[in-house]
Enzyme design. Structure first.
Site, mmCIF file in Angstrom:
data_model
loop_
_atom_site.group_PDB
_atom_site.id
_atom_site.type_symbol
_atom_site.label_atom_id
_atom_site.label_comp_id
_atom_site.label_asym_id
_atom_site.label_seq_id
_atom_site.Cartn_x
_atom_site.Cartn_y
_atom_site.Cartn_z
ATOM 1 N N ALA A 230 -44.929 -33.898 1.016
ATOM 2 C CA ALA A 230 -44.282 -33.155 -0.062
ATOM 3 C C ALA A 230 -42.772 -33.358 -0.048
ATOM 4 O O ALA A 230 -42.141 -33.529 -1.104
ATOM 5 C CB ALA A 230 -44.617 -31.672 0.055
ATOM 6 N N CYS B 4 -49.137 -32.711 7.659
ATOM 7 C CA CYS B 4 -49.048 -33.980 6.939
ATOM 8 C C CYS B 4 -48.713 -33.731 5.473
ATOM 9 O O CYS B 4 -47.872 -34.419 4.893
ATOM 10 C CB CYS B 4 -50.368 -34.746 7.069
ATOM 11 S SG CYS B 4 -50.477 -36.242 6.059
ATOM 12 N N ASP B 5 -49.371 -32.752 4.863
ATOM 13 C CA ASP B 5 -49.081 -32.424 3.465
ATOM 14 C C ASP B 5 -47.615 -32.053 3.281
ATOM 15 O O ASP B 5 -46.972 -32.466 2.307
ATOM 16 C CB ASP B 5 -49.952 -31.252 3.004
ATOM 17 C CG ASP B 5 -51.391 -31.673 2.730
ATOM 18 O OD1 ASP B 5 -51.621 -32.836 2.389
ATOM 19 O OD2 ASP B 5 -52.284 -30.813 2.860
ATOM 20 N N ALA B 6 -47.085 -31.262 4.194
ATOM 21 C CA ALA B 6 -45.700 -30.816 4.071
ATOM 22 C C ALA B 6 -44.729 -31.981 4.208
ATOM 23 O O ALA B 6 -43.732 -32.069 3.476
ATOM 24 C CB ALA B 6 -45.389 -29.743 5.117
ATOM 25 N N GLN C 229 -49.804 -40.837 2.202
ATOM 26 C CA GLN C 229 -49.642 -39.797 3.221
ATOM 27 C C GLN C 229 -49.742 -40.369 4.632
ATOM 28 O O GLN C 229 -49.025 -39.937 5.542
ATOM 29 C CB GLN C 229 -50.685 -38.699 3.029
ATOM 30 C CG GLN C 229 -50.440 -37.813 1.820
ATOM 31 C CD GLN C 229 -51.454 -36.685 1.744
ATOM 32 O OE1 GLN C 229 -52.452 -36.792 1.056
ATOM 33 N NE2 GLN C 229 -51.199 -35.612 2.452
#
Length: 404
Positions: A170, A165-167, A197
Site C-alpha cells: 500500500a 505485506c499488504d501494508a 506484492q
C-alpha cells in the site's frame, strides 16, 4: 465532470482525483492513504459480488474504505464501460487489482484508458506482476502469499503479522502513484505501474540482496537477531518482555559500560557501535542484559536502560498502546462516525502534516451507497439511473454494521 461537493477542503492532496477497483487490502489501503490526506476517492465495486473484505475481519472495511464514495458498477458491460470511461476521463490516478490481463480481456488496456485520458496514472496491483511466467503471474496474491513467496516468511520462521505485506504494498502504491503523477504534471504523459506484492516484499529484505550478492545466509530472526548481540526480547522479573536494540555509539559508551562491559576494554573498544553475535563480547553483552533485566520488573528495566542510552521498550499490548499518554498527546487516534451511526476509534491519518493535516471525514460506505450522487455528477438523470438498476449495471445494498 465529477467532484465530491460534500468532502471538506483538507490535506495536501485536496483536488487530486483517485479511482480504485481493487479488492481486499493492498490496493484499497493505498488508495485510502491518499484519501486520508485529501484526495477525492471513488471506489468502484462489483455490484453482484461485494468486496471480500466486507465479510472478513470485523472493521476491515471501516478502516480501509473510509474517506471514499462508492459506485457498484458492472464495468465490462456496455453501459458500465461508458460510465467507467466518464469517470476515468476526469481522474488523475486509477488503481486496480484484478487478475493480470482482466482489463485487457475486457477491451480496457492501458492504451484504451490513455485514449480517454492521456494523463492518467494507472496502477496495476497483483501478487506476482503483470508479466513473466504465466505459471506465476496468473496466481492469486494475498498478504501471506507475498510473505511466503518472497523468502520473508522462511527468514522469519512464519508469517510476521496479518497485513504486513499488504501494508508495505500500500505504501508503494501511494508513493509510486504520486511519483508518477508528479512526472505527468511536468510532461502531460500518463504512466502505467506494475506493482507486485511479492517483489515489494523482496525489496524490503536486505538479507535477500546479501544472499544474492554473497551467498550469505542468516539464522532464525523471528525472535533475537542472528547477527547482532543485545538485539531482541529479554524477560523481566515480572514475566513481561522488553525488546532491546543494544547498538549505537552512546549505547556502547554509556549503557554497556554501566552493565560491566567497560568502554575502551577489549570487549568494548572505543569507537565501537555494534557487538557481533557469537563472539566473546557478544556472549557477554547478551549475558549481562539477560541477567539485569531478569532481576527487576519490566517498568524498572525499561526506565534504567533508557537512562543509560540503551534503546528499548516493553512489548506493548493494544491496551498498553491505547493507555500511553504520549500517543494521546500526539493525536495518534481519532474517532469518527460509521455510516451506520456508531463510533469508530482508529489510528488517525498518518503521517502528521503541520499545515494541511489529514482527517477522516467519512466512514466506509455500503455497497452502492453513492450511486445516485456520482452518476448525477456525470450527467445521468433519475430515470436513466433507475434503468441502470433495472439492467443490473449498478446495485445497492443496505448500510452494514461492520462491528460483528
Amino acid at each position: 465532470m465529477w467532484k465530491n461537493m460534500n468532502k471538506p477542503d483538507f490535506g495536501v492532496l485536496d483536488g487530486l482525483k483517485v479511482v480504485h477497483s481493487a479488492t481486499n487490502m493492498a490496493g484499497p489501503m493505498g488508495a485510502t492513504m491518499l484519501a486520508d490526506h485529501g484526495a477525492d476517492l471513488i471506489w468502484l465495486e462489483n455490484p453482484r459480488i461485494p468486496d471480500t473484505s466486507r465479510s472478513g475481519i470485523p472493521l476491515t472495511v471501516e478502516i480501509e474504505r473510509r474517506n471514499c464514495r462508492t459506485l457498484a458498477l458492472d464495468i465490462p458491460s456496455p453501459q458500465g464501460r461508458e460510465i467507467f470511461k466518464k469517470i476515468l476521463e476526469d481522474a488523475d490516478i486509477y488503481i486496480e487489482g484484478w487478475k493480470p490481463g482482466t482489463l485487457a480481456k475486457w477491451g480496457l488496456s492501458d492504451d484504451v484508458l490513455w485514449s480517454w485520458n492521456p494523463k492518467l496514472v494507472i496502477v496495476h496491483v497483483s501478487g506476482y506482476g503483470q508479466s513473466g511466467d504465466p505459471e506465476y503471474y496468473t496466481r492469486g496474491g494475498y498478504d501471506a502469499i507475498g510473505q511466503a513467496a518472497s523468502g520473508f516468511m522462511n527468514q522469519n520462521h512464519g508469517a510476521v503479522a496479518p497485513f504486513s505485506c499488504d501494508a508495505q504494498a500500500a505504501m508503494y502504491i501511494a508513493f509510486s502513484s504520486l511519483a508518477a503523477y508528479y512526472r505527468v504534471c511536468k510532461t502531460g504523459v500518463g504512466e502505467s505501474i506494475d506493482l507486485s506484492q511479492v517483489e515489494i516484499m523482496m525489496r524490503q529484505q536486505l538479507y535477500l540482496s546479501d544472499y544474492a550478492t554473497n551467498g550469505r545466509t542468516y539464522g532464525d530472526e523471528s525472535k533475537k537477531s542472528a547477527t547482532i548481540a543485545g538485539w531482541g526480547p529479554f524477560t523481566a522479573a515480572d514475566g513481561q518482555d522488553i525488546y532491546v536494540v543494544g547498538i549505537g555509539g552512546n549505547t556502547m559508551r554509556k549503557g554497556a559500560d554501566w552493565l560491566g562491559l567497560k568502554y575502551g576494554s577489549e570487549l568494548n573498544p572505543e569507537g565501537n557501535s555494534i557487538i557481533a553475535k557469537g563472539t566473546a563480547a557478544g556472549d557477554e553483552w547478551d549475558r549481562v542484559l539477560t541477567e539485569y533485566i531478569a532481576s527487576v520488573p519490566a517498568a524498572t528495566a525499561e526506565k534504567e536502560l533508557l537512562a543509560h542510552s540503551i534503546p528499548c521498550t516493553r512489548i506493548m499490548t493494544y491496551e498498553d498502546v491505547l493507555n500511553t499518554e504520549h500517543w494521546k498527546m500526539r493525536g495518534t487516534f481519532t474517532t469518527y462516525k460509521s455510516s451506520h451511526g456508531y463510533d469508530i476509534n482508529s489510528v488517525a491519518p498518518m503521517p502528521h502534516m503541520a499545515n494541511r493535516p489529514g482527517q477522516v471525514w467519512r466512514g466506509a460506505p455500503s455497497l452502492g451507497m453513492d450511486n445516485e450522487e456520482i452518476l448525477g455528477e456525470l450527467g445521468f438523470s433519475a430515470e436513466e439511473i433507475e434503468k441502470l438498476y433495472a439492467d443490473g449495471v449498478i446495485n445497492k445494498r443496505p448500510v452494514e454494521d461492520f462491528r460483528q
